[in-house]
Scaffold this motif. Structure first.
Motif, PDB file in Angstrom:
ATOM      1  N   CYS A   1       0.857  -1.188   0.000  1.00  0.00           N
ATOM      2  CA  CYS A   1       0.000   0.000   0.000  1.00  0.00           C
ATOM      3  C   CYS A   1       0.888   1.231   0.000  1.00  0.00           C
ATOM      4  O   CYS A   1       1.798   1.350   0.837  1.00  0.00           O
ATOM      5  N   LEU A   2       0.623   2.133  -0.923  1.00  0.00           N
ATOM      6  CA  LEU A   2       1.454   3.334  -1.068  1.00  0.00           C
ATOM      7  C   LEU A   2       1.019   4.386  -0.049  1.00  0.00           C
ATOM      8  O   LEU A   2       0.034   5.096  -0.246  1.00  0.00           O
ATOM      9  N   GLY A   3       1.730   4.455   1.080  1.00  0.00           N
ATOM     10  CA  GLY A   3       1.368   5.349   2.182  1.00  0.00           C
ATOM     11  C   GLY A   3       0.333   4.689   3.074  1.00  0.00           C
ATOM     12  O   GLY A   3      -0.260   3.669   2.716  1.00  0.00           O
TER      13      GLY A   3
ATOM     14  N   LEU B   1      -2.634  -8.582   8.910  1.00  0.00           N
ATOM     15  CA  LEU B   1      -3.230  -9.447   7.885  1.00  0.00           C
ATOM     16  C   LEU B   1      -2.319  -9.587   6.664  1.00  0.00           C
ATOM     17  O   LEU B   1      -2.613 -10.377   5.759  1.00  0.00           O
ATOM     18  N   GLY B   2      -1.230  -8.790   6.633  1.00  0.00           N
ATOM     19  CA  GLY B   2      -0.279  -8.902   5.527  1.00  0.00           C
ATOM     20  C   GLY B   2      -0.084  -7.646   4.704  1.00  0.00           C
ATOM     21  O   GLY B   2       0.642  -7.647   3.700  1.00  0.00           O
ATOM     22  N   LEU B   3      -0.724  -6.535   5.098  1.00  0.00           N
ATOM     23  CA  LEU B   3      -0.533  -5.278   4.365  1.00  0.00           C
ATOM     24  C   LEU B   3       0.858  -4.721   4.645  1.00  0.00           C
ATOM     25  O   LEU B   3       1.316  -4.718   5.781  1.00  0.00           O
ATOM     26  N   ARG B   4       1.513  -4.260   3.602  1.00  0.00           N
ATOM     27  CA  ARG B   4       2.854  -3.670   3.761  1.00  0.00           C
ATOM     28  C   ARG B   4       2.824  -2.229   3.261  1.00  0.00           C
ATOM     29  O   ARG B   4       2.586  -1.978   2.071  1.00  0.00           O
TER      30      ARG B   4
ATOM     31  N   GLU C   1       9.412   6.474  -2.449  1.00  0.00           N
ATOM     32  CA  GLU C   1      10.794   6.085  -2.755  1.00  0.00           C
ATOM     33  C   GLU C   1      10.890   4.571  -2.901  1.00  0.00           C
ATOM     34  O   GLU C   1      11.551   4.059  -3.808  1.00  0.00           O
ATOM     35  N   ASP C   2      10.211   3.839  -2.008  1.00  0.00           N
ATOM     36  CA  ASP C   2      10.187   2.370  -2.088  1.00  0.00           C
ATOM     37  C   ASP C   2       9.604   1.905  -3.422  1.00  0.00           C
ATOM     38  O   ASP C   2      10.057   0.918  -4.009  1.00  0.00           O
TER      39      ASP C   2
ATOM     40  N   ILE D   1      10.222  -1.522  -6.498  1.00  0.00           N
ATOM     41  CA  ILE D   1       9.336  -2.687  -6.433  1.00  0.00           C
ATOM     42  C   ILE D   1       8.842  -3.019  -7.833  1.00  0.00           C
ATOM     43  O   ILE D   1       8.411  -2.141  -8.579  1.00  0.00           O
ATOM     44  N   LYS D   2       8.919  -4.305  -8.188  1.00  0.00           N
ATOM     45  CA  LYS D   2       8.503  -4.719  -9.525  1.00  0.00           C
ATOM     46  C   LYS D   2       7.600  -5.956  -9.444  1.00  0.00           C
ATOM     47  O   LYS D   2       7.708  -6.757  -8.517  1.00  0.00           O
ATOM     48  N   ASN D   3       6.707  -6.052 -10.436  1.00  0.00           N
ATOM     49  CA  ASN D   3       5.865  -7.249 -10.588  1.00  0.00           C
ATOM     50  C   ASN D   3       5.042  -7.569  -9.337  1.00  0.00           C
ATOM     51  O   ASN D   3       4.914  -8.727  -8.945  1.00  0.00           O
ATOM     52  N   GLU D   4       4.472  -6.530  -8.711  1.00  0.00           N
ATOM     53  CA  GLU D   4       3.674  -6.715  -7.493  1.00  0.00           C
ATOM     54  C   GLU D   4       2.342  -5.968  -7.619  1.00  0.00           C
ATOM     55  O   GLU D   4       2.154  -5.152  -8.517  1.00  0.00           O
ATOM     56  N   LYS D   5       1.441  -6.266  -6.695  1.00  0.00           N
ATOM     57  CA  LYS D   5       0.199  -5.504  -6.582  1.00  0.00           C
ATOM     58  C   LYS D   5       0.395  -4.391  -5.562  1.00  0.00           C
ATOM     59  O   LYS D   5       0.927  -4.620  -4.474  1.00  0.00           O
TER      60      LYS D   5
END
Length: 281
Positions: A37-39, A54-57, A62-63, A67-71
Motif C-alpha cells: 500500500c502506497l502510504g 493481515l499482511g498489508l505492507r 521512494e520504495d 518494487i517490480k511485478n507486485e500488486k
C-alpha cells in the motif's frame, strides 16, 4: 464504579472512500495474504496495525521505485500521474482505491490549469491528497493552510480557488469572503466532500447532548483535528485520544453521560473498544 452512560455517535466512522479502500485491501489480503500500500491506507495507526497483521505492507514513494511485478494499492487520497508512470515501468498492478470525489477534483483542477487559470488550493501542506492535486498543475498551484500565508497585495487580480476535500466548509467560505473583500475576483469551487462537511452540524448536535465527549482519531488525520475542534467549541469537556489506553477514569464523574465520536478515518471497532474501556471505570 462510576456508572457512566456511554453512547457512540452513529454518524462517526469511516467515510465511503475509506470503506472502499479497506474493503479492497481486505479482499486481496484474504486471497493472497500480502499487499503493498502506497502510504498509510488511512490516517489511523490502530487500523493500519490491524491490516498489517493481515499482511498489508506500507511503502513510500521512494520504495515504489524499486518494487517490480507486485500488486500495489492506491489509497483514497489519490496519486499524481507520476505514480502511474512508475507502475507502468515496473510492471506493477495498481489496485486503485482513489476516492471518486478526489478524482473528480483532480480533473477539475487539471482543466483549470489547462486554461491557464491562477490556481490556489486551500489545504494542508504535504498532505497526500494535496500533493496529488498540486501535481495536476505541474506543481504551479499555490497551496495555503491559512490566509495569513498569502500576501494579498501580490495576488493576481483573478484567482481560481479549490479546497482539499476534507477541509472545513465554514473556514473555506470565510477565506473566500476575505479574498473577495480585498478586491480579488474569485472563481470559487466548493470541492469539499459533503459526507465530511455535513458532519460539522451533526457533531455539534451530538457534542451538546453529553457531559463529556471522547473524540477518537489518529494524530495524522487532518479531518480529525477539524472535527475535534468543532466538538471542543460546543463541549469544553472534550478529550482527544488515539487509542483506549489514553483515556483516564479521573476525567469522569459519577453518572456522567459520555459521547464517543471520531474522524472519517476512525474505525467503528476502535470506538467500540473505547466504549468498553470507559464502561469498566
Amino acid at each position: 464504579m462510576l456508572h457512566l452512560k456511554v453512547t457512540i455517535d452513529k454518524d462517526s466512522g469511516f467515510c465511503f472512500g475509506v470503506v472502499y479502500a479497506i474493503e479492497m485491501a481486505e479482499e486481496i489480503l484474504r486471497e493472497e495474504g500480502r499487499l503493498f500500500c502506497l502510504g498509510d491506507i488511512v490516517h489511523n495507526d490502530e487500523e493500519v496495525n490491524r491490516l498489517e497483521a493481515l499482511g498489508l505492507r506500507i511503502i513510500s514513494h521512494e520504495d515504489l521505485k524499486f518494487i517490480k511485478n507486485e500488486k500495489v494499492l492506491i489509497r483514497a487520497h489519490g496519486e499524481p500521474a507520476s505514480t502511474y508512470q512508475i507502475a507502468l515501468t515496473n510492471n506493477l498492478e495498481l489496485i486503485d482505491a482513489s476516492c471518486p470525489v478526489v478524482l473528480k477534483l483532480q480533473n477539475r483542477i487539471k482543466n483549470a490549469h489547462d486554461k491557464n487559470e491562477n490556481i490556489f488550493i486551500y489545504g494542508k501542506h504535504g498532505h497526500a491528497e494535496v500533493i496529488g492535486l498540486k501535481a495536476q498543475t505541474n506543481d504551479k498551484a499555490v497551496v495555503f493552510q491559512d490566509l495569513d500565508e498569502l500576501n494579498l497585495a501580490e495576488l493576481p487580480e483573478e484567482i481560481t480557488l479549490f479546497s482539499q476535500t476534507t477541509k472545513s466548509t465554514s473556514k473555506f467560505y470565510e477565506i473566500t469572503e476575505s479574498l473577495s473583500n480585498s478586491g480579488i475576483k474569485i472563481n470559487t469551487n466548493d470541492t469539499i466532500c459533503r459526507q465530511v462537511s455535513n458532519r460539522d452540524k451533526l457533531l455539534k448536535d451530538f457534542a451538546a447532548k453529553f457531559d463529556k465527549i471522547v473524540f477518537v482519531s489518529g494524530t495524522k488525520s487532518s479531518n480529525g483535528k477539524v472535527l475535534y475542534n468543532i466538538c471542543k467549541e460546543i463541549n469544553p469537556n472534550t478529550y482527544f485520544i488515539s487509542r483506549p489506553e489514553e483515556i483516564q477514569s479521573n476525567q469522569f464523574n459519577n453518572n456522567d453521560t459520555v459521547g464517543i465520536c471520531g474522524a472519517t478515518s476512525t474505525p467503528m471497532w476502535l470506538m467500540e473498544k473505547v466504549k468498553s474501556t470507559i464502561e469498566e471505570f
